[in-house]
Design a protein around this motif. Structure first.
Motif, short mmCIF file in Angstrom:
data_model
loop_
_atom_site.label_atom_id
_atom_site.label_comp_id
_atom_site.label_asym_id
_atom_site.label_seq_id
_atom_site.Cartn_x
_atom_site.Cartn_y
_atom_site.Cartn_z
N GLU A 24 0.82 -1.22 0.00
CA GLU A 24 0.00 0.00 0.00
C GLU A 24 0.85 1.27 0.00
O GLU A 24 0.37 2.34 -0.29
CB GLU A 24 -1.01 0.02 1.14
CG GLU A 24 -0.50 -0.23 2.54
CD GLU A 24 -0.06 -1.68 2.77
OE1 GLU A 24 0.66 -1.87 3.77
OE2 GLU A 24 -0.39 -2.61 2.00
N LEU A 342 -7.47 15.63 -1.33
CA LEU A 342 -7.52 14.39 -0.57
C LEU A 342 -8.71 13.54 -0.98
O LEU A 342 -8.61 12.33 -1.17
CB LEU A 342 -7.68 14.71 0.92
CG LEU A 342 -6.38 14.85 1.68
CD1 LEU A 342 -6.68 15.30 3.10
CD2 LEU A 342 -5.66 13.51 1.69
N ASP A 343 -9.84 14.23 -1.10
CA ASP A 343 -11.06 13.57 -1.46
C ASP A 343 -10.92 12.88 -2.81
O ASP A 343 -11.27 11.71 -3.00
CB ASP A 343 -12.13 14.67 -1.55
CG ASP A 343 -13.49 14.12 -1.28
OD1 ASP A 343 -13.59 13.38 -0.29
OD2 ASP A 343 -14.40 14.41 -2.08
N LEU A 345 -8.10 12.03 -4.29
CA LEU A 345 -7.14 10.93 -4.19
C LEU A 345 -7.78 9.70 -3.56
O LEU A 345 -7.57 8.58 -4.01
CB LEU A 345 -5.92 11.36 -3.37
CG LEU A 345 -4.97 12.34 -4.04
CD1 LEU A 345 -3.91 12.82 -3.05
CD2 LEU A 345 -4.29 11.70 -5.25
N HIS A 346 -8.58 9.93 -2.51
CA HIS A 346 -9.23 8.80 -1.85
C HIS A 346 -10.10 8.02 -2.83
O HIS A 346 -10.20 6.81 -2.75
CB HIS A 346 -10.07 9.27 -0.65
CG HIS A 346 -9.23 9.53 0.57
ND1 HIS A 346 -8.41 8.56 1.11
CD2 HIS A 346 -9.06 10.63 1.33
CE1 HIS A 346 -7.78 9.08 2.16
NE2 HIS A 346 -8.15 10.33 2.30
N ARG A 347 -10.71 8.74 -3.75
CA ARG A 347 -11.61 8.06 -4.68
C ARG A 347 -10.87 7.42 -5.85
O ARG A 347 -11.30 6.39 -6.36
CB ARG A 347 -12.66 9.04 -5.21
CG ARG A 347 -13.89 9.11 -4.29
CD ARG A 347 -14.92 10.07 -4.80
NE ARG A 347 -14.41 11.44 -4.70
CZ ARG A 347 -14.25 12.26 -5.73
NH1 ARG A 347 -14.56 11.89 -6.93
NH2 ARG A 347 -13.78 13.47 -5.53
N VAL A 350 -5.94 4.23 -5.93
CA VAL A 350 -6.15 3.03 -5.12
C VAL A 350 -4.88 2.17 -5.06
O VAL A 350 -4.87 1.13 -4.41
CB VAL A 350 -7.32 2.18 -5.68
CG1 VAL A 350 -8.61 2.97 -5.61
CG2 VAL A 350 -7.05 1.74 -7.11
N ARG A 364 -1.03 13.90 4.88
CA ARG A 364 -2.48 14.06 4.87
C ARG A 364 -3.15 12.84 4.27
O ARG A 364 -4.22 12.44 4.69
CB ARG A 364 -2.85 15.30 4.06
CG ARG A 364 -2.18 16.57 4.56
CD ARG A 364 -2.79 17.00 5.87
NE ARG A 364 -4.21 17.25 5.74
CZ ARG A 364 -4.75 18.43 5.46
NH1 ARG A 364 -4.00 19.47 5.31
NH2 ARG A 364 -6.06 18.56 5.35
N PHE A 365 -2.51 12.28 3.25
CA PHE A 365 -3.15 11.18 2.52
C PHE A 365 -2.74 9.85 3.15
O PHE A 365 -1.56 9.65 3.44
CB PHE A 365 -2.68 11.25 1.06
CG PHE A 365 -3.33 10.24 0.16
CD1 PHE A 365 -4.68 9.99 0.22
CD2 PHE A 365 -2.57 9.55 -0.77
CE1 PHE A 365 -5.27 9.06 -0.63
CE2 PHE A 365 -3.14 8.63 -1.62
CZ PHE A 365 -4.50 8.38 -1.55
N ARG A 366 -3.72 8.98 3.38
CA ARG A 366 -3.44 7.66 3.93
C ARG A 366 -2.72 7.69 5.28
O ARG A 366 -1.82 6.89 5.52
CB ARG A 366 -2.57 6.85 2.97
CG ARG A 366 -3.14 6.70 1.59
CD ARG A 366 -3.40 5.25 1.28
NE ARG A 366 -3.99 5.12 -0.03
CZ ARG A 366 -3.43 4.51 -1.06
NH1 ARG A 366 -2.25 3.95 -0.93
NH2 ARG A 366 -4.05 4.43 -2.20
#
Ligand code: ATP
Ligand code: MG
Length: 382
Positions: A24, A342-343, A345-347, A350, A364-366
């Protein structure tokens, strides 16, 4: 794609090591000047076989050393399209030696015939604060952006581009040496052939990806659309979708008509080496060139949008989830833009992510999902 292992030898200030990356990804946290960007530079080197900072290879060798070597083992992820030939993993290595100045690239331990064959095997996209230059600097940086994205996603692009550059420099040399000689004009058909291919590749990619670019930008900026178009270096191109034939004709005519000027100036003044990728904000009436009119935050969002588009291109054209390398990307975005990024990237992101930050609060991410490593004086602390 994901990077399973990276072996470092005498690269910048990084301590020799074999790093095993979790599927990951990982967040690398450490103060300034410890080697965070150097680590991402090493990984991205294996993708494009040069420094993303534009540093010459000799600067990458550890001070006092003679040779650096990087080796990456990349693995197809579960959601990737299978490798051609069904190869589930691949080892890419690059070495450069100061004495002799030679770069050697191997794929699964076999030296590649051309350097180009070694490019693009990591499927990485790199985000850095320096990406702002993509918007701020001259047209050549946006041409280089197109060249990298297309070389990594369109078979045949790199060959056409290399041929174009070669013939262009020969015509320019002839212009300087002989003016209106038959030799000068003899290069034109070859220039037309390669140059029209390059133009069609570029304009097709822009047409195909323009809607995604606008959507991505709308998401990051919170509503403002953006447009990218090709301001071609070939005058008199036909309207609408470009076809090889129409572009060839236009380039042939343009070269002929530019002959006097080209002889006078000793250089070729028309062709895709004069292309500009125009980036416009608020498309429609009153669209503005972001380079001239955009605020700092707007220019940064557009630059980010270009990187996200590069990732989208890898997904679409190569059927792979790209490895995202993020060098301290949230540092200069305001809170609202950071949240929207962030939003997004989250979507969409992967796959594996390798990110760096000077403080852990800036991961901020993950934040939750990935391991955290430290770095001190080039040594990775797991
Ligand atoms: P920042 O948070 O400020 O961006 P960083 O952790 O990203 O810092 P790097 O850009 O990776 O820092 O650089 C770390 C150090 O690497 C620099 O202090 C630089 O002096 C050193 N360095 C650069 N090139 C070499 C080299 N060829 N050999 C040895 N050290 C080098
Ligand atoms: Mg850095």
């Amino acid at each position: 794609m994901r990077l399973a292992q990276l072996v470092l030898r005498s690269f910048r200030n990084l301590v020799d090591d074999a790093l095993e990356f979790p599927p990951e990804g990982v967040a690398v946290v450490g103060p300034n000047a410890q080697g965070k960007s150097n680590l991402l530079e090493a990984i991205y080197y294996l993708e494009v076989l040069r420094s993303f900072r534009g540093a010459p290879d000799r600067d990458l060798v550890r001070f006092g050393g003679d040779v650096f070597r990087l080796q990456g083992r990349v693995v197809t992820a579960e959601n990737d399209a299978p490798f051609q030939g069904g190869r589930p993993e691949r080892t890419v290595a690059a070495a450069w030696q100061r004495s002799g100045g030679r770069k050697k690239v191997t794929l699964d331990d076999v030296e590649t015939e051309r350097l180009g064959d070694g490019v693009g095997h990591v499927c990485a996209v790199l985000f850095t604060p320096a990406d702002l230059a993509l918007v701020d600097d001259g047209p050549h940086v946006r041409r280089r952006y197109l060249d990298i994205v297309l070389s990594l996603s369109e078979p045949g692009y790199m060959a056409a581009l290399q041929r174009y550059r070669q013939v262009l420099s020969q015509r320019n040399a002839a212009l300087k040496a002989g003016g209106h000689s038959p030799q000068t004009h003899a290069w034109e058909p070859l220039l037309v052939d390669a140059g029209s291919r390059v133009t069609v590749f570029r304009s097709r990619w822009i047409d195909t990806m323009a809607a995604s670019f606008s959507r991505i930008h709308e998401e990051i900026s919170g509503g403002t659309g953006a447009r990218m178009t090709l301001d071609s270096g070939i005058p008199g191109l036909p309207e609408g979708q470009l076809e090889l034939e129409g572009v060839s004709e236009a380039l042939e005519v343009a070269l002929r008509e530019a002959r006097d000027r080209d002889v006078r100036l000793g250089t070729t003044t028309v062709g895709p080496h004069r292309d500009e990728l125009l980036l416009l904000l608020a498309p429609g009436e009153g669209a503005q060139d972001v380079r001239r009119f955009g605020s700092g935050g707007q220019r940064r969002s557009v630059a980010l949008g270009l990187r996200l588009l590069e990732a989208e291109t890898i997904r679409r054209r190569r059927g792979r989830e790209p490895l995202l390398l993020m060098d301290d990307v949230f540092a200069e975005l305001d809170e609202a833009r950071s949240m929207r990024l962030l939003d997004l990237l989250h979507r969409t992101a992967v796959g594996q992510v390798i990110l760096t930050a000077p403080r852990k609060a800036e991961i901020r991410f993950r934040q939750e999902g990935i391991e955290r490593w430290g770095i001190r004086d080039g040594r990775i602390l797991r």
